[in-house]
Structures are given as C-alpha cells and as structure tokens.
Write an enzyme that holds these catalytic residues in place. Structure first.
Site, PDB file in Angstrom:
ATOM      1  N   GLY A  33      57.444  50.894  58.949  1.00 22.25           N
ATOM      2  CA  GLY A  33      58.142  51.463  60.100  1.00 22.25           C
ATOM      3  C   GLY A  33      57.209  51.950  61.193  1.00 22.25           C
ATOM      4  N   GLY A  34      57.832  52.578  62.184  1.00 21.85           N
ATOM      5  CA  GLY A  34      57.074  53.079  63.338  1.00 21.85           C
ATOM      6  C   GLY A  34      56.008  54.074  62.930  1.00 21.85           C
ATOM      7  N   ILE A  35      56.321  54.959  62.020  1.00 26.45           N
ATOM      8  CA  ILE A  35      55.308  55.896  61.503  1.00 26.45           C
ATOM      9  C   ILE A  35      54.508  55.212  60.399  1.00 26.45           C
ATOM     10  CG2 ILE A  35      54.941  58.056  60.224  1.00 26.45           C
ATOM     11  CD1 ILE A  35      57.633  59.035  61.459  1.00 26.45           C
ATOM     12  N   ARG A 110      68.193  66.179  65.003  1.00 25.79           N
ATOM     13  CA  ARG A 110      67.677  65.661  63.725  1.00 25.79           C
ATOM     14  C   ARG A 110      68.773  65.701  62.674  1.00 25.79           C
ATOM     15  NH1 ARG A 110      63.727  68.574  66.015  1.00 25.79           N
ATOM     16  NH2 ARG A 110      61.637  67.679  66.307  1.00 25.79           N
ATOM     17  N   ILE A 140      58.477  63.267  55.220  1.00 30.60           N
ATOM     18  CA  ILE A 140      58.424  63.192  56.685  1.00 30.60           C
ATOM     19  C   ILE A 140      59.827  62.923  57.241  1.00 30.60           C
ATOM     20  CG2 ILE A 140      57.520  61.800  58.612  1.00 30.60           C
ATOM     21  CD1 ILE A 140      54.976  61.337  56.892  1.00 30.60           C
ATOM     22  N   SER A 141      60.650  62.195  56.483  1.00 30.67           N
ATOM     23  CA  SER A 141      61.984  61.789  56.947  1.00 30.67           C
ATOM     24  C   SER A 141      62.828  62.998  57.355  1.00 30.67           C
ATOM     25  CB  SER A 141      62.724  61.046  55.825  1.00 30.67           C
ATOM     26  OG  SER A 141      61.880  60.118  55.198  1.00 30.67           O
ATOM     27  N   ASP A 173      54.134  69.871  64.315  1.00 35.00           N
ATOM     28  CA  ASP A 173      54.404  71.076  65.110  1.00 35.00           C
ATOM     29  C   ASP A 173      53.110  71.844  65.384  1.00 35.00           C
ATOM     30  OD1 ASP A 173      57.186  70.517  65.011  1.00 35.00           O
ATOM     31  OD2 ASP A 173      57.229  71.298  62.971  1.00 35.00           O
ATOM     32  N   HIS A 200      61.396  72.524  60.526  1.00 36.75           N
ATOM     33  CA  HIS A 200      61.049  71.466  61.474  1.00 36.75           C
ATOM     34  C   HIS A 200      62.269  70.964  62.227  1.00 36.75           C
ATOM     35  CE1 HIS A 200      58.997  68.158  63.366  1.00 36.75           C
ATOM     36  NE2 HIS A 200      59.885  67.314  62.853  1.00 36.75           N
TER      37      HIS A 200
HETATM   38  P1  NAD Z   1      61.440  53.526  61.790  1.00 34.99           P
HETATM   39  O1  NAD Z   1      62.858  53.081  61.834  1.00 34.99           O
HETATM   40  O2  NAD Z   1      60.492  52.927  62.746  1.00 34.99           O
HETATM   41  O3  NAD Z   1      60.856  53.269  60.336  1.00 34.99           O
HETATM   42  C1  NAD Z   1      61.535  53.649  59.188  1.00 34.99           C
HETATM   43  C2  NAD Z   1      61.197  52.648  58.099  1.00 34.99           C
HETATM   44  O4  NAD Z   1      61.890  53.062  56.923  1.00 34.99           O
HETATM   45  C3  NAD Z   1      61.665  51.206  58.405  1.00 34.99           C
HETATM   46  O5  NAD Z   1      60.593  50.316  58.273  1.00 34.99           O
HETATM   47  C4  NAD Z   1      62.749  50.953  57.386  1.00 34.99           C
HETATM   48  O6  NAD Z   1      62.811  49.613  56.955  1.00 34.99           O
HETATM   49  C5  NAD Z   1      62.299  51.870  56.264  1.00 34.99           C
HETATM   50  N1  NAD Z   1      63.339  52.199  55.309  1.00 34.99           N
HETATM   51  C6  NAD Z   1      64.658  52.439  55.514  1.00 34.99           C
HETATM   52  N2  NAD Z   1      65.270  52.659  54.340  1.00 34.99           N
HETATM   53  C7  NAD Z   1      64.324  52.566  53.383  1.00 34.99           C
HETATM   54  C8  NAD Z   1      64.339  52.695  51.972  1.00 34.99           C
HETATM   55  N3  NAD Z   1      65.462  52.967  51.303  1.00 34.99           N
HETATM   56  N4  NAD Z   1      63.178  52.549  51.298  1.00 34.99           N
HETATM   57  C9  NAD Z   1      62.030  52.278  51.961  1.00 34.99           C
HETATM   58  N5  NAD Z   1      61.951  52.129  53.299  1.00 34.99           N
HETATM   59  C10 NAD Z   1      63.095  52.278  53.989  1.00 34.99           C
HETATM   60  O7  NAD Z   1      61.437  55.116  61.898  1.00 34.99           O
HETATM   61  P2  NAD Z   1      60.175  56.065  62.186  1.00 34.99           P
HETATM   62  O8  NAD Z   1      60.021  56.257  63.635  1.00 34.99           O
HETATM   63  O9  NAD Z   1      59.032  55.592  61.378  1.00 34.99           O
HETATM   64  O10 NAD Z   1      60.728  57.461  61.590  1.00 34.99           O
HETATM   65  C11 NAD Z   1      60.964  57.618  60.225  1.00 34.99           C
HETATM   66  C12 NAD Z   1      61.521  58.994  59.919  1.00 34.99           C
HETATM   67  O11 NAD Z   1      60.538  60.004  60.195  1.00 34.99           O
HETATM   68  C13 NAD Z   1      62.730  59.392  60.758  1.00 34.99           C
HETATM   69  O12 NAD Z   1      63.670  60.022  59.939  1.00 34.99           O
HETATM   70  C14 NAD Z   1      62.167  60.364  61.772  1.00 34.99           C
HETATM   71  O13 NAD Z   1      63.127  61.260  62.258  1.00 34.99           O
HETATM   72  C15 NAD Z   1      61.129  61.063  60.947  1.00 34.99           C
HETATM   73  N6  NAD Z   1      60.077  61.781  61.672  1.00 34.99           N
HETATM   74  C16 NAD Z   1      59.644  62.960  61.175  1.00 34.99           C
HETATM   75  C17 NAD Z   1      58.648  63.671  61.808  1.00 34.99           C
HETATM   76  C18 NAD Z   1      58.155  64.967  61.243  1.00 34.99           C
HETATM   77  O14 NAD Z   1      57.460  65.709  61.955  1.00 34.99           O
HETATM   78  N7  NAD Z   1      58.405  65.298  60.003  1.00 34.99           N
HETATM   79  C19 NAD Z   1      58.073  63.169  62.988  1.00 34.99           C
HETATM   80  C20 NAD Z   1      58.536  61.967  63.482  1.00 34.99           C
HETATM   81  C21 NAD Z   1      59.561  61.271  62.823  1.00 34.99           C
HETATM   82  C1  LMR Z   2      59.357  65.036  65.946  1.00 33.63           C
HETATM   83  O1  LMR Z   2      59.220  66.258  65.907  1.00 33.63           O
HETATM   84  O2  LMR Z   2      58.807  64.342  66.818  1.00 33.63           O
HETATM   85  C2  LMR Z   2      60.155  64.361  64.872  1.00 33.63           C
HETATM   86  O3  LMR Z   2      60.833  65.275  64.072  1.00 33.63           O
HETATM   87  C3  LMR Z   2      61.047  63.281  65.396  1.00 33.63           C
HETATM   88  C4  LMR Z   2      62.191  63.778  66.223  1.00 33.63           C
HETATM   89  O4  LMR Z   2      63.326  63.388  65.928  1.00 33.63           O
HETATM   90  O5  LMR Z   2      61.971  64.509  67.184  1.00 33.63           O
END
Ligand code: NAD
Ligand code: LMR
Length: 339
Positions: A33-35, A110, A140-141, A173, A200
């Site tokens: 994914g993106g992260i 969120r 992280i999710s 953060d 968060h």
């Molecule tokens: P994204 O859609 O780019 O990537 C998510 C990946 O998860 C995809 O590749 C998808 O195929 C995969 N996925 C979905 N279901 C799955 C499963 N059951 N098993 C394995 N992989 C699976 O999203 P992203 O931008 O990478 O963000 C991911 C999550 O991180 C989001 O929930 C986002 O809100 C969260 N996030 C948290 C923080 C933080 O500070 N904690 C910061 C940024 C984003």
């Molecule tokens: C962030 O803080 O950037 C992440 O939790 C993603 C979001 O949804 O803002």
C-alpha cells in the site's frame, strides 16, 4: 602477542554477538500500500533487519521483488492473499507492522474508516495470535484509538495477550509536532522532539510544548495545537481523494520500529511516545493511552506518566480523555459483537 590475540578474539566475539542480536525478522502487513511500500523500503535499508516479509492481499510479490534487489543483506519475501502465505509471513517475526486498511478521503474522519478497517485488523490479529504470538505488534491502521483495543481483545480471547508487545503508532504526531515548532521558531527540526500524548485523532492528540521549554500564547498556541491535531487533514486535503499521509507515515513507522529494534538489541534509554495498554487513566475507564514509553527487550519497559503540564495542556487532556474513552469502547464492543 597473547594480549593482542585476546583482544582480537574479544572483538570477534563482540562482532558476532552484535550481528547475532541483529537477526530480526520484520513483517509488514499491507506492505504493497501507500504506506506499506515506502515502509518496507525503509525496513530493507535498516541493517538491524535480517529478514523482511511483505504481505498484502495484492501486489506483495512485486514489491518484494523490487525491494529485494537493493544491496543490503536482508532477505525479502512477498506473501499474498492466502492464510498459509500469511502464516509463513508471520512465522518468526519479531516485529509486525500493520498499515493494512483503507485511508481517508476529504470530508471523512478517521472514525469513518472503522467499519472497513476494524474487521481487517481483527482478522490480521487472529493470524498473528496463531503464527507470531510473541511478536511486537505495531498498529498503524486507523482509527488507531479503536484498532489497538481490537487487537488486544482478539489476543485476550486467544489467551495470549501481552500488553508489553502491543503498540499504536503515534510517532507521526511527534514528527509533525517537532517539525511544526521548528517552522514556527526557525530552529533545526533535528533538535526538536516534542512529546505528544493521548491518542491519534483530532482532539485526542495533545502536544506538550511546555515540556520542551516553549511557551506559545494565545492564537500562536491555538494555531500550533490545531495544526498538530489536524495535520493529517492537511495531507488528506492536498491529496484530494488519493489518500492520506503515506511517506511521512512510513518515516514515522520506520523510526518507531528502529527504536524497538535498538531496545531489543540492548540499547538503554530508548523512549518514544506510543499508544499502549497503560495504567495512567485506568481509574477513569481508559485502558489505552499514549505517553512517553521506555522500550526494552520485552517491549514496554516503563510507562512514564504525563509529567508537569500547563493549565491549557490540562484542558486539552480533559477533552482528549473524553473522546478516547468512546473510541476505545467502540473497539472493544466490535470484538464482543463480531468475534
Ligand atoms: P492504502 O490503501 O494505500 O494501502 C493499504 C494496503 O492495505 C493496500 O495495499 C491493501 O491491499 C492492503 N490491505 C487491505 N486489506 C488487507 C488485508 N486484509 N490484509 C493485508 N493487506 C490488506 O492505504 P495507506 O495510505 O497505506 O493507509 C493504510 C492505513 O494507515 C489507513 O487506515 C490509514 O488511515 C492509516 N494511517 C495511519 C497513520 C498513523 O499515524 N497511525 C498515518 C497514516 C495513515
Ligand atoms: C495521519 O495522521 O496522517 C493519519 O492518521 C492519516 C489520516 O487519516 O489523517
């Protein structure tokens, strides 16, 4: 001669035991994914990692093949969308990073991600309970305030919950709070390390500027706090429907994983704010809270209390606790109703 041979032998043993301790397998669930992609890249560049396991429901093989060409020692393997694959990915992992799930679009909170991400995280937690029960789990999710309790409830239901090994990653953060104050004060961001407590999301994110000797007042303080609390929204808005923070998050996740690896490999005094099962507000029915946590070979070594804060910071904390309680309860309820 004897002395130099002895010293050489000691150095050799030291080198050996250092590299032996650096044999850490790290798994990234949602690694395509993106992260997941930049996070996997940063883990591949980390010399403390000996094996990198990338799992995703799609695209993991490609990411692993690509990253696997980088000339660092760790072995990279991709695992894709299958129970057996997930099991193999998890087996032997010391750290499991979970960025799997959907990100926000403009206009969403969120918490709006809960319906989709709660079951993704629940199912991954079940797999971890089965295949990597001793791993450090780094969630992280989003919404982190609820997904961390979901993981805890699943592990409890399997009888293997170890609160010292479960972390909600709130490092972004801290990274933002440090960057934003450096922009405001024209300091070197590398010298800033602002403590952020609570949770968060929005008002649950509480930066403690006063503990770094800063005393912003009035609008300056309000603007600063708002920017830290809603920094995620800035990125969501700028990405305009294409997701939320990925690159800065990958850096923050890699920093937290590196801190855990350092601590596991014997370094003392490694402290990061992180959202953990915490005694600090349990008397108010709040079982998870982010504060400064000293990390060690067993995961959580010591949970620091909040420390001295200003009346304004106390006001922010009071609001945080109210929101946090509901977010945590929502995660617990989800597992009760959808085990
Ligand atoms: P994204 O859609 O780019 O990537 C998510 C990946 O998860 C995809 O590749 C998808 O195929 C995969 N996925 C979905 N279901 C799955 C499963 N059951 N098993 C394995 N992989 C699976 O999203 P992203 O931008 O990478 O963000 C991911 C999550 O991180 C989001 O929930 C986002 O809100 C969260 N996030 C948290 C923080 C933080 O500070 N904690 C910061 C940024 C984003
Ligand atoms: C962030 O803080 O950037 C992440 O939790 C993603 C979001 O949804 O803002």
């Amino acid at each position: 001669m004897m002395a130099s041979r002895h010293i050489f032998g000691t150095l050799q043993r030291r080198a050996f035991s250092a590299s032996a301790r650096q044999a850490s397998k790290v798994a990234v669930l949602g690694g395509a994914g993106g992260i997941g992609q930049p996070l996997s890249l940063l883990m591949k560049l980390n010399p403390r990692v000996s094996e990198l396991a990338v799992y995703d429901i799609k695209g993991a093989a490609g990411v692993a093949a690509d990253i696997g060409h980088i000339n660092t020692k760790s072995v990279v393997t991709g695992y894709q969308n299958d129970e057996k694959e997930l099991d193999a990915c998890l087996k032997g992992s010391e750290i499991v990073l979970i960025p799997a799930g959907v990100p926000r679009k403009p206009g969403m909170t969120r918490d709006d991600l809960f319906n989709t991400n709660a079951s993704i995280v629940r199912d991954l937690a079940k797999a971890i309970a089965e295949s990597a029960p001793d791993a450090n789990i780094l969630v992280i999710s989003n919404p982190v305030n609820s997904t961390v309790p979901i993981v805890a409830e699943i592990l409890k239901s399997k009888g293997i919950y170890n609160p010292k090994r479960l972390f909600g990653v709130t490092t972004l953060d801290v990274v933002r709070a440090s960057r934003f104050i450096s922009q405001h004060k024209s300091t070197d961001p590398a010298d800033e390390n602002i403590t952020v407590i609570g949770g968060h999301s929005g008002a649950t994110i509480v930066p403690l500027l006063s503990q770094s000797g800063y005393s912003l007042e009035g609008k300056d303080l309000d603007d600063y706090v708002y920017r830290v609390q809603f920094g995620g929204d800035e990125v969501v808005k700028a990405k305009d429907g294409a997701g939320s923070a990925t690159l800065s998050m990958a850096m923050a996740g890699a920093r937290f994983a590196e801190s855990l690896l350092k601590a596991a490999q014997g370094q003392k005094g490694v402290v990061e704010p992180t959202f953990v099962d915490s005694p600090l507000y349990k008397d108010q029915g709040i079982d998870f809270f982010a504060s400064r946590v000293e990390l060690g070979p067993s995961g959580v070594e010591k949970i620091h209390d909040v420390g001295k804060i200003t009346p304004k910071e106390q006001e922010l904390l009071d609001v945080c606790l109210k929101d946090l309680k509901g977010n945590i309860a929502k995660g617990v309820k989800f597992v009760k109703e959808n085990p």
